[in-house]
Design an enzyme around this catalytic site. Sequence first.
Site, short mmCIF file in Angstrom:
data_model
loop_
_atom_site.label_atom_id
_atom_site.label_comp_id
_atom_site.label_asym_id
_atom_site.label_seq_id
_atom_site.Cartn_x
_atom_site.Cartn_y
_atom_site.Cartn_z
N GLU A 55 0.65 -1.18 0.11
CA GLU A 55 -0.07 0.08 -0.16
C GLU A 55 0.87 1.37 -0.13
O GLU A 55 0.68 2.19 -0.73
CB GLU A 55 -1.00 -0.10 1.17
CG GLU A 55 -1.85 -1.19 1.03
CD GLU A 55 -1.58 -2.42 2.11
OE1 GLU A 55 -2.64 -2.87 2.49
OE2 GLU A 55 -0.30 -2.56 2.06
N MET A 166 15.99 -47.79 -6.82
CA MET A 166 16.49 -49.25 -6.92
C MET A 166 16.41 -49.87 -5.72
O MET A 166 16.85 -49.32 -4.65
CB MET A 166 17.57 -49.55 -7.70
CG MET A 166 17.62 -48.95 -9.16
SD MET A 166 15.92 -49.31 -10.09
CE MET A 166 16.14 -51.17 -10.50
N THR A 199 18.52 -39.45 3.68
CA THR A 199 18.78 -38.90 2.49
C THR A 199 20.10 -37.93 2.53
O THR A 199 20.54 -38.15 1.56
CB THR A 199 17.34 -37.91 2.17
OG1 THR A 199 16.24 -38.64 2.24
CG2 THR A 199 17.74 -37.22 0.87
N LEU A 207 20.06 -29.43 -0.87
CA LEU A 207 18.76 -28.84 -0.73
C LEU A 207 18.61 -27.33 -0.83
O LEU A 207 18.21 -26.38 -0.11
CB LEU A 207 18.54 -28.99 0.88
CG LEU A 207 18.25 -30.62 1.23
CD1 LEU A 207 17.80 -30.71 2.62
CD2 LEU A 207 17.26 -31.26 0.16
N ARG A 210 19.23 -23.83 -6.87
CA ARG A 210 20.18 -23.83 -8.10
C ARG A 210 19.81 -22.86 -9.18
O ARG A 210 19.98 -23.51 -10.56
CB ARG A 210 20.89 -24.84 -8.31
CG ARG A 210 21.62 -25.68 -7.29
CD ARG A 210 22.74 -26.66 -7.70
NE ARG A 210 21.70 -27.92 -7.74
CZ ARG A 210 21.53 -28.69 -6.83
NH1 ARG A 210 21.73 -28.21 -5.30
NH2 ARG A 210 20.83 -29.79 -7.00
N GLY A 306 12.67 -39.56 2.05
CA GLY A 306 12.41 -41.01 1.47
C GLY A 306 10.98 -41.68 1.90
O GLY A 306 10.35 -40.87 2.80
#
Length: 375
Positions: A55, A166, A199, A207, A210, A306
């Site tokens: 404002e 995997m 992780t 984290l 980029r 995870g």
Amino acid sequence: MICLEDHIFMAQAIKLAQKGCYTCHPNPRVGCVLVQKGAVVGEGFHRRAGEPHAEPIALSVAADHAQGATAYVTLEPCSHHGRTPPCADALIQAGVARVVVAMGDPNPKVAGSGVERLRRAGIQVDVGLLESEACALNPGFIKRMRHGLPFVRCKLAMSLDGRTAMASGESKWITSDAARRDVHRMRALSSAVMTGVDTVIADDASLNVRLSAADLEGIESNCALPSPQRVILDSRLRMSPQAKMLSLSGQTTILTLDGECERRSALEAAGAEVVFMPESNGQIDLQAAMSYLAQLEINELLLEAGPRLAGNMLQAGLLDELVIYMAPHLMGDSAKGLFHMPDLVQMQDRLELAITDIRAVGRDWRITAIPSNCH
């Protein structure tokens, strides 16, 4: 009386507010448009906490043309002294004749008092125009103010058969470059990014964001992007002081149950903040962790974790939104699944989702969904 012109100018204010979406947290994203005789005489948006609100920026542009104008504001003008003076007072002093507000402020310090102050000054105030669009600007701020919790968005990547890694743990890369760039955009939107220590150990995750401002749509290209805070759940302080993220700019906070002094001292010496959390069934109490992060003024939290942590957060009702990137390949039934939720054993136990968006991102598909059990 709301007319078509009001919709047009409020939509313009909402578009302005979006320009601050990467930079103004923990404050809400707000836009303001001042109109005199059908013409825009001033506009502004809130760029960064501690800087002028939308404002007063619009009023400074309008100068004397603000007298008798209509102000379109995406959020109720504030009525309290924070880092800046009350915006309601600025509108009154400028002599605006009417204020159209998209949504009331959920902050208990305001919560209707801004509108009341304007009306006491003889200004016509209309509230609720494009309210749902205005709410969509600030899901984290609204939830933190109303419930004392951040808005938690969980990002996941999977194959077409629902696998995230995997059996060996290998997971780079499931999705395409385009999808990974989209994740960095979500990181930039977030006040903090959270993961579990497994992780960090497996991937030495950074984290960080980029991307530059020039890579993001709707933001001023010369704007400096703040680094989202990194939050690691590490109940036994297994994180290494040599973890890559500790050498990067921005704050890393480790939430733990462990009081072992040597490990804590090493992590703190490397730049981390170590915070003790309450325990629940031998693990960090997730509800308490979310409440703590809200106290740190974290509005939007991006969870990148995870299947175990993601499953625990989902079953606890702490995920507000799932963003799942689905890649067009198969990884087989021995690969790891999306969520670890051993309590789901019968069809009646399943968790329902409401899909709100599906779109292509490069060669992948991005599915956005809301869990039915979110708080």
